[in-house]
Motif scaffolding. Structure first.
Motif, PDB file in Angstrom:
ATOM      1  N   SER A   2     -59.626  32.607 -56.339  1.00  0.00           N
ATOM      2  CA  SER A   2     -59.561  31.172 -56.592  1.00  0.00           C
ATOM      3  C   SER A   2     -59.068  30.447 -55.359  1.00  0.00           C
ATOM      4  O   SER A   2     -58.523  31.048 -54.425  1.00  0.00           O
ATOM      5  CB  SER A   2     -58.623  30.893 -57.774  1.00  0.00           C
ATOM      6  N   ILE A  39     -53.572  27.138 -54.122  1.00  0.00           N
ATOM      7  CA  ILE A  39     -52.958  26.092 -54.932  1.00  0.00           C
ATOM      8  C   ILE A  39     -52.465  24.946 -54.059  1.00  0.00           C
ATOM      9  O   ILE A  39     -52.610  23.779 -54.405  1.00  0.00           O
ATOM     10  CB  ILE A  39     -51.809  26.694 -55.766  1.00  0.00           C
ATOM     11  N   SER A  80     -57.849  27.097 -66.744  1.00  0.00           N
ATOM     12  CA  SER A  80     -56.785  27.544 -65.840  1.00  0.00           C
ATOM     13  C   SER A  80     -55.811  26.431 -65.478  1.00  0.00           C
ATOM     14  O   SER A  80     -54.708  26.698 -65.004  1.00  0.00           O
ATOM     15  CB  SER A  80     -57.398  28.118 -64.557  1.00  0.00           C
ATOM     16  N   GLU A 123     -55.848  24.373 -62.962  1.00  0.00           N
ATOM     17  CA  GLU A 123     -55.569  24.397 -61.533  1.00  0.00           C
ATOM     18  C   GLU A 123     -56.254  23.224 -60.839  1.00  0.00           C
ATOM     19  O   GLU A 123     -57.159  22.588 -61.392  1.00  0.00           O
ATOM     20  CB  GLU A 123     -56.048  25.715 -60.910  1.00  0.00           C
ATOM     21  N   GLN A 124     -55.825  22.925 -59.618  1.00  0.00           N
ATOM     22  CA  GLN A 124     -56.417  21.837 -58.852  1.00  0.00           C
ATOM     23  C   GLN A 124     -57.842  22.202 -58.434  1.00  0.00           C
ATOM     24  O   GLN A 124     -58.108  23.340 -58.054  1.00  0.00           O
ATOM     25  CB  GLN A 124     -55.579  21.543 -57.610  1.00  0.00           C
TER      26      GLN A 124
END
Length: 246
Positions: free
Chosen positions: A38, A41, A175, A177-178
């Motif tokens: 991924s 972050i 998830s 997430e960004q």
């Protein structure tokens, strides 16, 4: 008495069969695609600000024959010359258009550029002149001034969407997430606003301290007084200025 060995043999065959199936399934799983990592972050890792030597250009449009630069373009060239003196990493190049049937006006504009560069502190001898052909005579063909300088930029362009923000990718949607493009524009804006890119690498040296102010602060501390600066403003209050307040 003969049924007991038969049952044991059957159990042994079942264990061997289950083990063989597990080995085959493990072998198939090892040949599958590896999971995709991924995005980082921290947005500073996804969109890092890097320093690189990049061209800095200024387009000076050709005026009329026998005329000098107009005030706007003269000020632009003077500011460009000052930037060249401050952060240039190489020579200064002027790309002059040819084939537009305005050779006299082009040469007069080039002469005005040399004069404005001299006002900005750059010697006209430092200017290298090159030519480029004009493709469309109906369009304005400027004289482009270029020099290389150290600039803070992003290593990639913003507006890329490698992941779908919709419901097609449930794993990414769940998830929390960004997304990849988050923070790219703010990082690019910060890089463009930096006056000196070296400030992103190391701080500047401290200036000379104000000895008089320091001694006055130490004297106030010894006397038990507040050493902070008291700022007094003579600006009248808004209520008094407008005649309000009771």
């Amino acid at each position: 008495m003969k049924t007991v060995p038969a049952r044991r043999s059957l159990r042994l065959h079942l264990v061997l069969a289950v083990g063989a199936i597990g080995a085959l399934s493990a072998g198939c799983a090892s040949k599958g695609p590896e999971p995709v990592a991924s995005a980082p972050i921290d947005l500073r890792e996804r969109h890092p600000i890097v320093l690189r030597d990049a061209p800095r250009s200024l387009d000076v449009f050709v005026g009329r024959s026998g005329k000098a630069l107009d005030p706007r373009q003269r000020d632009d060239v003077i500011a460009f010359a000052q930037a060249y003196r401050r952060s240039a990493r190489g020579g200064l190049v002027a790309e002059v258009p040819t084939g537009a049937r305005r050779e006299l006006a082009t040469q007069d504009t080039l002469g005005g550029i040399r004069a404005a560069l001299a006002q900005g502190g750059v010697s006209p001898a430092a200017l290298s002149v090159r030519t480029y052909p004009v493709r469309d005579p109906l369009l304005a063909s400027p004289i482009r001034l270029t020099f290389a300088s150290l600039q803070a930029q992003l290593p990639h362009e913003c507006g890329q969407w490698p992941q779908d923000l919709g419901t097609t990718d449930f794993k990414f949607s769940a998830s929390n997430e960004q997304y990849w493009n988050f923070g790219c524009s703010s990082q690019a804006t910060l890089a463009a606003q930096v006056a000196d890119p070296i400030d992103l690498v190391r701080p500047r040296d401290e200036g000379r301290p104000d000895i008089v102010k320091r001694m006055n602060a130490i004297a106030k501390i010894r006397q038990g007084q507040d050493p902070s600066t008291q700022y007094r403003s003579s600006t009248p209050q808004i209520s008094n200025s407008v005649g309000g307040g009771t």
